[in-house]
Design a protein around this motif. Sequence first.
Motif, short mmCIF file in Angstrom:
data_model
loop_
_atom_site.label_atom_id
_atom_site.label_comp_id
_atom_site.label_asym_id
_atom_site.label_seq_id
_atom_site.Cartn_x
_atom_site.Cartn_y
_atom_site.Cartn_z
N ALA A 263 2.02 -25.87 -2.67
CA ALA A 263 2.83 -25.48 -3.83
C ALA A 263 2.11 -25.79 -5.12
CB ALA A 263 4.18 -26.21 -3.78
N ALA A 264 1.55 -26.99 -5.21
CA ALA A 264 0.86 -27.38 -6.43
C ALA A 264 -0.39 -26.53 -6.65
CB ALA A 264 0.49 -28.86 -6.37
N SER A 265 -1.12 -26.24 -5.57
CA SER A 265 -2.35 -25.46 -5.70
C SER A 265 -2.06 -24.02 -6.09
CB SER A 265 -3.12 -25.50 -4.37
OG SER A 265 -3.53 -26.82 -4.08
N THR A 266 -0.96 -23.47 -5.60
CA THR A 266 -0.57 -22.13 -6.02
C THR A 266 -0.26 -22.11 -7.51
OG1 THR A 266 0.28 -21.60 -3.81
CG2 THR A 266 1.10 -20.28 -5.65
N GLY A 267 0.42 -23.14 -7.97
CA GLY A 267 0.70 -23.22 -9.40
C GLY A 267 -0.54 -23.34 -10.25
N GLY A 268 -1.61 -23.87 -9.66
CA GLY A 268 -2.86 -23.99 -10.40
C GLY A 268 -3.39 -22.66 -10.89
N LEU A 299 3.15 -22.86 -21.79
CA LEU A 299 4.49 -23.42 -21.59
C LEU A 299 5.07 -23.06 -20.22
CD1 LEU A 299 6.37 -23.12 -25.03
CD2 LEU A 299 5.60 -25.18 -23.85
N PRO A 300 5.00 -21.79 -19.78
CA PRO A 300 5.52 -21.51 -18.44
C PRO A 300 4.81 -22.29 -17.33
CG PRO A 300 5.25 -19.48 -19.68
CD PRO A 300 4.63 -20.56 -20.50
N ALA A 301 3.48 -22.42 -17.44
CA ALA A 301 2.75 -23.16 -16.41
C ALA A 301 3.15 -24.63 -16.41
CB ALA A 301 1.25 -23.02 -16.63
N THR A 302 3.29 -25.21 -17.60
CA THR A 302 3.74 -26.60 -17.68
C THR A 302 5.12 -26.77 -17.08
OG1 THR A 302 2.44 -26.87 -19.71
CG2 THR A 302 4.12 -28.53 -19.26
N LEU A 303 5.98 -25.79 -17.31
CA LEU A 303 7.32 -25.83 -16.76
C LEU A 303 7.30 -25.79 -15.23
CD1 LEU A 303 10.32 -25.87 -17.41
CD2 LEU A 303 10.25 -23.38 -17.65
N PHE A 304 6.42 -24.98 -14.67
CA PHE A 304 6.30 -24.93 -13.22
C PHE A 304 5.94 -26.30 -12.66
CE2 PHE A 304 3.61 -24.80 -9.49
CZ PHE A 304 4.35 -24.04 -8.60
N PHE A 305 4.95 -26.94 -13.23
CA PHE A 305 4.50 -28.23 -12.69
C PHE A 305 5.52 -29.34 -12.94
CE2 PHE A 305 0.40 -26.09 -12.51
CZ PHE A 305 -0.01 -26.49 -11.25
N ALA A 306 6.23 -29.26 -14.06
CA ALA A 306 7.31 -30.24 -14.28
C ALA A 306 8.37 -30.08 -13.20
CB ALA A 306 7.91 -30.04 -15.67
N GLY A 307 8.72 -28.83 -12.89
CA GLY A 307 9.70 -28.60 -11.83
C GLY A 307 9.21 -29.09 -10.49
N THR A 308 7.96 -28.85 -10.16
CA THR A 308 7.42 -29.33 -8.89
C THR A 308 7.44 -30.85 -8.82
OG1 THR A 308 5.98 -27.37 -8.78
CG2 THR A 308 5.42 -29.21 -7.34
N LEU A 309 7.17 -31.51 -9.92
CA LEU A 309 7.27 -32.97 -9.95
C LEU A 309 8.71 -33.43 -9.71
CD1 LEU A 309 4.87 -33.86 -12.91
CD2 LEU A 309 4.53 -34.43 -10.50
N PHE A 310 9.68 -32.72 -10.29
CA PHE A 310 11.09 -33.05 -10.03
C PHE A 310 11.40 -32.93 -8.53
CE2 PHE A 310 12.31 -31.53 -14.56
CZ PHE A 310 12.10 -32.81 -15.05
N LEU A 521 9.26 -26.25 -2.69
CA LEU A 521 8.63 -27.02 -3.75
C LEU A 521 8.06 -26.13 -4.85
CD1 LEU A 521 6.94 -29.50 -1.30
CD2 LEU A 521 8.56 -30.19 -3.07
N ALA A 522 7.77 -24.87 -4.51
CA ALA A 522 7.23 -23.93 -5.49
C ALA A 522 8.32 -22.99 -6.00
CB ALA A 522 6.09 -23.13 -4.87
N LEU A 523 9.54 -23.45 -6.03
CA LEU A 523 10.65 -22.60 -6.46
C LEU A 523 10.45 -22.09 -7.88
CD1 LEU A 523 13.39 -21.56 -5.44
CD2 LEU A 523 14.45 -23.59 -6.47
N GLY A 524 9.67 -22.80 -8.66
CA GLY A 524 9.38 -22.35 -10.02
C GLY A 524 8.73 -20.99 -10.08
N LEU A 525 8.06 -20.56 -9.00
CA LEU A 525 7.47 -19.23 -8.98
C LEU A 525 8.52 -18.15 -9.16
CD1 LEU A 525 4.89 -19.53 -6.05
CD2 LEU A 525 4.39 -19.36 -8.49
N PHE A 526 9.76 -18.44 -8.77
CA PHE A 526 10.85 -17.48 -8.92
C PHE A 526 11.70 -17.77 -10.15
CE2 PHE A 526 9.81 -18.00 -4.43
CZ PHE A 526 9.57 -16.70 -4.04
N VAL A 527 11.86 -19.07 -10.47
CA VAL A 527 12.74 -19.46 -11.57
C VAL A 527 12.11 -19.15 -12.93
CG1 VAL A 527 13.84 -21.43 -12.70
CG2 VAL A 527 13.89 -21.23 -10.21
#
Length: 621
Positions: A263-268, A299-310, A521-527
């Motif tokens: 999940a984290a690597s995809t967000g990268g 900002l969107p990328a930072t939001l994805f990783f913040a969500g993954t940390l949550f 864990l990568a739900l941010g990809l949709f949110v």
Amino acid sequence: MKETPGPAGGAAPLPAVVLVLGAGLSLFQLWQAFTGTLGATWLRPIHLTWILVLAFVGARAATRGGRIRDSVLAVAALAAGIRVIGFDRQGIDAILYGLPLLDLAAGIVLLGLLLEGTRRRVGAVMSSVVVAFLAYNAFGAALPGILAHRGFELERIVRFEVFTGAGLFGLPLGVASSTVFVFVLFGALLESTGGGRFFIDLAFALAGKARGGPAKAAVLSSAALGSVSGSAIANTVTTGALTIPMMKRLGFSREEAGGIEAAASTGGQLMPPIMGAGAFLMAELTNTPYTRIVLVSLLPATLFFAGTLFFVHGLAVRRRIPVMASRPRIVPTLVEGAHFLLSIIVVVVLLLLNYSPMLVGAAGCVAVVAAGAVRRRTRIGPAALAQGLARGAVTAVPVSLACAAAGVVVGVIGQTGVGLQFAELLLGAAETSLLPALLLSALVALVLGMGLPVTAAYIVVAVVAAPALTGLGLPILTAHLILFWLSQTSNVTPPIALAAFAGAGVAGGRPMPTAIQAVRLALGLFVVPLLMATTPLIPEAGAVPGAAQGVAFLTGLLAMAGLAVALYGTGLRRAGGWERLGAGAGALLLLGGDPAVRLIGAAVTAGALIPQIRRDGRRDS
């Protein structure tokens, strides 16, 4: 810190036949990485044949009859593989007259053995998916409407799936036979030399005070490396070789550890400045300066990783991952094992210099052994080295089988043309409403992503869906950013989830459950794409991010926190049923397009999260 040389952290030595086959495969892959002698038409069949033989020979049958059966299957795999490897792919006789009988039989045997190997080493779900797609390929003419196709005879199916580069030996197996394998081997050699223990201790020293600290460190390191590596799969196996063992030792399951890393690597790939090749392509397709795309993507990328940390924190609290009572000290740990940092430096520098991931992984393998030789206690002899080489090959068996099976599914999609038909059907049904168009675009991106690299999937989805989204009122850059994000989903979403499969290979976990963990864990990809469409998260053309984008970002953070509590039932502590319900409902309202609805959602989510902040005796973080 005690350094622990020896095979794979002291695991039992492998049987002689597995040792020979596994070490031989690893040496072959390293030779190919450094020389590049073989093209894909040779490398992929050789790799799969070797993997199938190793899968059956390495099976631990309980009875003598079972051992004989597995030996027969291994011999059959070798014979069929040799026939396929020797097939004249440049000739046109097969196209004009069909496959010769022996080649047809070899292709059928290879497909059958792949299904059996996948059933054993990956799981019945994956093999069932492949069988269903093959049945669709053969009997699609009996289906109604747009899903129907003319149907294909057995010979044409086998010829397309086995004797072209579009099916069994397509992109997924190409990834497994090159990038994934050498980085799995890198991780195995790191364990064999004791370097794995050093990085585990170092991670505990740096992040041991936080709950799930190494998992959170994995998310952040993947953001940093993924932003320049250009490949979610390469990022998964590169950082995963270090972070996944840390997470497993901390108490996460193999599937959870592999899912977190995938999940984290995809967000990268979403994190500026490189964003794979997406930012450069987007600049051309939208006629937008590259620097503008980088600016609005931060900002969107930072939001994805913040969500993954949550989500990672919620999983850690739910699994009762302990906060370390004591942890290694940073300076003594570095003194004992700093020489292992050489291998990581080699990998990172070569990636930044844009060398191929396969060559980088092979160089990392050599660097690990060389670094271990610097100190006597981490120096390994020929026997331990052979065990490490073989163990790397054994670990790669499930992921290579999963990727080969995925290639069969990709082949069906390509041969029948169902992917583009599906895209036209879905987007035609969402001509007048933005939300259905976004949902259907996500589905289209997922289907196309099964058969194309992420960059290619983005291009195809953009051609098909971008006009529909801009016609519904979205600015062109926003539409393309949304589609670029959605094109990443196939990395983690079953049934074809190559980054998750790679994470499973590094973790030694089951590929499909790992993919399920990864997509959660990568739900941010949709949110986050939904937030791009319904809030001013992306500034208007020519504008710089300002207060409106800040409010949208905070809205996203609150939504991600609410979703984490709703999904995992934990925040700073265990959440009650009403708290979970309120957090989830509020998060969904925050994703709405009406500002008044978002305001209500913020109030509901905050009301559900406030009890998490109270510092009482039940706090778990």
